[in-house]
Motif scaffolding. Sequence first.
Motif, short mmCIF file in Angstrom:
data_model
loop_
_atom_site.label_atom_id
_atom_site.label_comp_id
_atom_site.label_asym_id
_atom_site.label_seq_id
_atom_site.Cartn_x
_atom_site.Cartn_y
_atom_site.Cartn_z
N PRO A 174 0.85 -1.20 0.00
CA PRO A 174 0.00 0.00 0.00
C PRO A 174 0.88 1.25 0.00
O PRO A 174 1.92 1.29 0.67
N ARG A 175 0.45 2.27 -0.74
CA ARG A 175 1.20 3.52 -0.82
C ARG A 175 0.27 4.69 -0.58
O ARG A 175 -0.82 4.75 -1.14
N LEU A 176 0.69 5.60 0.25
CA LEU A 176 -0.04 6.83 0.54
C LEU A 176 0.90 7.97 0.16
O LEU A 176 1.88 8.24 0.86
N VAL A 177 0.61 8.62 -0.96
CA VAL A 177 1.57 9.56 -1.53
C VAL A 177 0.88 10.84 -2.00
O VAL A 177 -0.34 10.88 -2.16
N VAL A 178 1.69 11.85 -2.24
CA VAL A 178 1.24 13.08 -2.89
C VAL A 178 1.97 13.19 -4.22
O VAL A 178 3.20 13.12 -4.27
N ARG A 179 1.20 13.34 -5.29
CA ARG A 179 1.77 13.48 -6.63
C ARG A 179 1.59 14.91 -7.14
O ARG A 179 0.58 15.55 -6.87
N LEU A 180 2.58 15.35 -7.88
CA LEU A 180 2.47 16.63 -8.58
C LEU A 180 1.98 16.33 -9.99
O LEU A 180 2.63 15.62 -10.76
N LEU A 181 0.79 16.83 -10.33
CA LEU A 181 0.17 16.59 -11.62
C LEU A 181 -0.06 17.93 -12.33
O LEU A 181 0.09 18.99 -11.73
N ARG A 182 -0.45 17.85 -13.59
CA ARG A 182 -0.78 19.06 -14.35
C ARG A 182 -2.10 18.85 -15.07
O ARG A 182 -2.37 17.76 -15.58
N ASP A 183 -2.92 19.90 -15.09
CA ASP A 183 -4.22 19.80 -15.74
C ASP A 183 -4.09 20.05 -17.23
O ASP A 183 -2.98 20.20 -17.77
N ALA A 184 -5.22 20.11 -17.93
CA ALA A 184 -5.21 20.27 -19.39
C ALA A 184 -4.61 21.59 -19.82
O ALA A 184 -4.15 21.73 -20.96
N GLY A 185 -4.58 22.57 -18.94
CA GLY A 185 -3.98 23.87 -19.25
C GLY A 185 -2.55 23.97 -18.78
O GLY A 185 -1.97 25.06 -18.77
N ASP A 186 -1.96 22.83 -18.36
CA ASP A 186 -0.58 22.73 -17.88
C ASP A 186 -0.37 23.42 -16.53
O ASP A 186 0.75 23.74 -16.16
N ASP A 187 -1.44 23.68 -15.80
CA ASP A 187 -1.32 24.24 -14.46
C ASP A 187 -1.09 23.13 -13.45
O ASP A 187 -1.76 22.08 -13.50
N PRO A 188 -0.16 23.32 -12.51
CA PRO A 188 0.14 22.26 -11.54
C PRO A 188 -0.91 22.16 -10.43
O PRO A 188 -1.54 23.15 -10.05
N TYR A 189 -1.09 20.96 -9.93
CA TYR A 189 -1.89 20.73 -8.73
C TYR A 189 -1.39 19.44 -8.09
O TYR A 189 -0.59 18.70 -8.70
N LEU A 190 -1.81 19.18 -6.88
CA LEU A 190 -1.34 18.01 -6.15
C LEU A 190 -2.48 17.01 -5.95
O LEU A 190 -3.65 17.39 -5.88
N LEU A 191 -2.12 15.75 -5.84
CA LEU A 191 -3.08 14.68 -5.57
C LEU A 191 -2.56 13.83 -4.43
O LEU A 191 -1.51 13.20 -4.55
N LEU A 192 -3.28 13.84 -3.31
CA LEU A 192 -2.99 12.94 -2.19
C LEU A 192 -3.92 11.75 -2.32
O LEU A 192 -5.14 11.90 -2.26
N HIS A 193 -3.35 10.57 -2.51
CA HIS A 193 -4.20 9.38 -2.69
C HIS A 193 -3.54 8.14 -2.12
O HIS A 193 -2.33 8.09 -1.88
#
Length: 315
Positions: free
Chosen positions: A86-105
């Motif tokens: 099991p992994r509990l992590v935060v990822r740095l992602l980018r949306d369709a406009g190339d703006d960054p956001y984070l995902l904790l999952h």
Amino acid sequence: MSAERLVHILDEVPGLEGLDELTMVVALDGFLDAGSSAALAAQHLSAISDGGSVVATFDVDQFHDYRARRPAVTFQRDHYESYDAPRLVVRLLRDAGDDPYLLLHGPEPDNRWEAFCRAVREVVERLGVTRVVSVGSVPMAVPHTRPIAVTHHANDVRLISGVNPWQGELRVPSSAQALLEIRLGEWGRDALGFVAHIPHYLAQLDYPRASVILLEHVERSGRLTLDLTDLRAAADDRESEIARYLSANEEVGDIVASLERQYDSFAQAEESGSSLLAEDQPIPTGEEIGQQFEQFLAGLEDDGKDTGDEPEEDR
């Protein structure tokens, strides 16, 4: 134990410098994840960003109950291999406009919720998160043929963007996400979220339609632009499977029809302001629902195996 020992955060995260706003989406699978809606949403967000990059990792051993949720391991002829840790992590992602956001999952912590909240606070402060948006889903006695209702919640009323299906106070089982929202509010951090109402007879199946609804709300509240094309296609496929099964199973269709009548009467009563309770509409008993939908789930699972329509999980 300090937050720093519960979560490891990269010292430098390129791409986050000088941002005025940064959204972190929280999608934990486990208790608040009927229809695997949060897990499917997280998988989709990760997939459309090619996985992004992991910028923070939680010490999952501190939070996970391995006996309650045992990870899978492959036994190959005479040895064990391919342990699915099991992994509990935060990822740095980018949306369709190339703006960054984070995902904790990852899996919802089974214990040490207060310590988990402090660790998330460390992530929020270190990476400059300005808004935390969580998603979840609960099983409800509603038919899949009606719009999916969504409960809006936030630690600041100014963040609420919609009207909830009911008013007043409810006492419900808590979750790590619920506590996180409360604690972030106490620490002066904005947090809001959305909980989709899943037909209870579909709660054990992947239900991407709810994931689509949740991510549409994330788009608006998180000020993101998300490509939901593949997820909508998966939702359409699942709805087609359900429709085929119902057309071939009259008894199950009768149960859904009863839920539809109850739902429609409730909605009409609310609109007229006369009563929140449906009048003179039969609702299926728990025994009827249990018997019929046990067959319903078995039929859909068999159908998915035969057709290959069942979405695969990429945990």
